[in-house]
Design a protein around this motif. Structure first.
Motif, mmCIF file in Angstrom:
data_model
loop_
_atom_site.group_PDB
_atom_site.id
_atom_site.type_symbol
_atom_site.label_atom_id
_atom_site.label_comp_id
_atom_site.label_asym_id
_atom_site.label_seq_id
_atom_site.Cartn_x
_atom_site.Cartn_y
_atom_site.Cartn_z
ATOM 1 N N SER A 106 -6.207 -2.715 8.910
ATOM 2 C CA SER A 106 -5.873 -2.785 8.039
ATOM 3 C C SER A 106 -7.263 -3.359 6.876
ATOM 4 N N THR A 126 -3.972 12.975 6.607
ATOM 5 C CA THR A 126 -4.529 11.673 8.745
ATOM 6 C C THR A 126 -5.188 10.280 7.571
ATOM 7 N N GLY A 127 -5.565 10.274 6.622
ATOM 8 C CA GLY A 127 -5.409 9.186 6.071
ATOM 9 C C GLY A 127 -4.087 8.254 5.930
ATOM 10 N N ALA A 128 -3.448 9.170 5.187
ATOM 11 C CA ALA A 128 -1.354 8.775 6.070
ATOM 12 C C ALA A 128 -1.837 7.764 7.268
ATOM 13 N N VAL A 184 -9.028 11.514 3.665
ATOM 14 C CA VAL A 184 -9.020 10.996 3.932
ATOM 15 C C VAL A 184 -9.233 9.905 3.976
ATOM 16 N N TYR A 185 -10.003 9.122 2.975
ATOM 17 C CA TYR A 185 -9.544 7.735 2.444
ATOM 18 C C TYR A 185 -8.738 7.405 1.698
ATOM 19 N N ASN A 230 0.940 -1.137 -0.069
ATOM 20 C CA ASN A 230 0.008 0.089 0.488
ATOM 21 C C ASN A 230 1.029 1.162 -0.131
ATOM 22 N N TYR A 264 -5.622 6.698 2.766
ATOM 23 C CA TYR A 264 -5.125 5.423 4.149
ATOM 24 C C TYR A 264 -5.523 4.399 2.730
ATOM 25 N N ALA A 309 0.753 12.029 1.753
ATOM 26 C CA ALA A 309 0.775 10.773 2.079
ATOM 27 C C ALA A 309 2.191 9.897 1.645
ATOM 28 N N THR A 366 -10.053 -1.860 8.124
ATOM 29 C CA THR A 366 -11.371 -1.010 9.028
ATOM 30 C C THR A 366 -12.323 -0.248 8.053
ATOM 31 N N LEU A 373 -3.636 6.636 9.630
ATOM 32 C CA LEU A 373 -4.429 5.884 9.814
ATOM 33 C C LEU A 373 -4.031 5.083 9.636
ATOM 34 N N LEU A 374 -3.418 4.433 8.279
ATOM 35 C CA LEU A 374 -2.911 3.599 7.909
ATOM 36 C C LEU A 374 -2.144 2.253 8.309
#
Length: 257
Positions: free
Chosen positions: A99, A89-91, A155-156, A47, A159, A198, A101, A93-94
């Motif tokens: 994985s 933020t998404g990065a 955000v997505y 990813n 992620y 990211a 979620t 959260l990753l």
């Protein structure tokens, strides 16, 4: 990681395909990510490597759409803030969340986005008619609703990013009074920003495979130019048809994985 010749070719071709489809619509990650897993990269490493490798493709696609970006400088600056904050933020959260979620949410999110893409002409006309009755003018940059929507979509995107372009197009198509090709050009810039922020974060805190990154980067950069050439020639109806087709494939692939 050492790749065989055929594995390297497969990763490069996946990058080429991802760069092309990302520029036209989005969902290129659904091409590259499975290939990286197939050649032996762990999921998070795949990813992260994918996000880094697709940055040149996003930039290339934005350059290919530079004519449609004219006059959108203020809009880009405003919405870039949402893209950068959301992407970072998404990065984060990753690396912090399990994985899987978002797995149950994403197919439904894409389905809603496809409905909005198909209904966009009627929705946009209804919004214009309502403004005319109320005597109000459209917000040039989509207002708070678009900023908030793009923030969450980014955000997505930071992620995982599969089909984030479709989500962007659906939001901007409804909330911006503009041509679909100009909206697509804006989508390419925002995608480049999300992937870029990211990727910079991942460089400092995550493991990635430089060989895979380089192969995807070269392929996606070439694909970005190819996608811009194809995408700019599609009339709005055909572009919507492509968006829906790619989105349906994305939903099926996400549900079956």
């Amino acid at each position: 990681m050492d790749l065989s010749l055929w594995e390297a070719v497969a990763v490069f071709v996946a990058g080429l395909g991802a760069g092309t489809i990302n520029t036209i619509v989005g969902s290129g990650t659904l091409i590259t990510f499975p290939v990286l897993l197939a050649v032996g990269l762990p999921p998070v490493t795949a990813n992260v490597s994918n996000s880094l490798g697709l940055v040149p493709g996003s930039i290339s696609g934005a350059i290919g759409y530079r004519r449609e970006l004219r006059g959108q400088g203020r809009r880009v600056l405003r919405l870039a803030t949402a893209a950068l904050i959301g992407g970072l933020t998404g990065a984060v959260l990753l690396l912090a969340l399990p994985s899987r979620t978002f797995d149950t949410v994403v197919p439904a999110l894409i389905a809603v986005a496809l409905v909005l893409v198909v209904a966009q002409p009627r929705l946009a006309a209804a919004v214009r008619a309502r403004r005319a009755r109320n005597g109000t003018a459209a917000h040039r940059d989509g207002g708070l609703a678009l900023f908030a929507g793009l923030l969450l979509a980014s955000v997505y995107g930071g992620y995982f990013g599969a089909a984030q372009g479709i989500i962007y197009l659906s939001l901007m198509g409804v909330l911006l009074s503009d041509d679909l090709q100009r909206v697509n050009a804006l989508k390419n810039v925002l995608t480049a920003l999300v992937n870029g922020v990211a990727a910079i974060f991942f460089l400092f805190v995550a493991d990635f495979d430089w060989t895979a990154v380089a192969l995807i980067a070269i392929g996606s950069a070439l694909g970005g130019q190819l996608g811009a050439t194809i995408g700019r020639r599609l009339p709005p109806t055909a572009l919507r048809a492509v968006i829906v087709a790619v989105g349906l494939v994305a939903i099926v692939q996400l549900l079956l994985k």
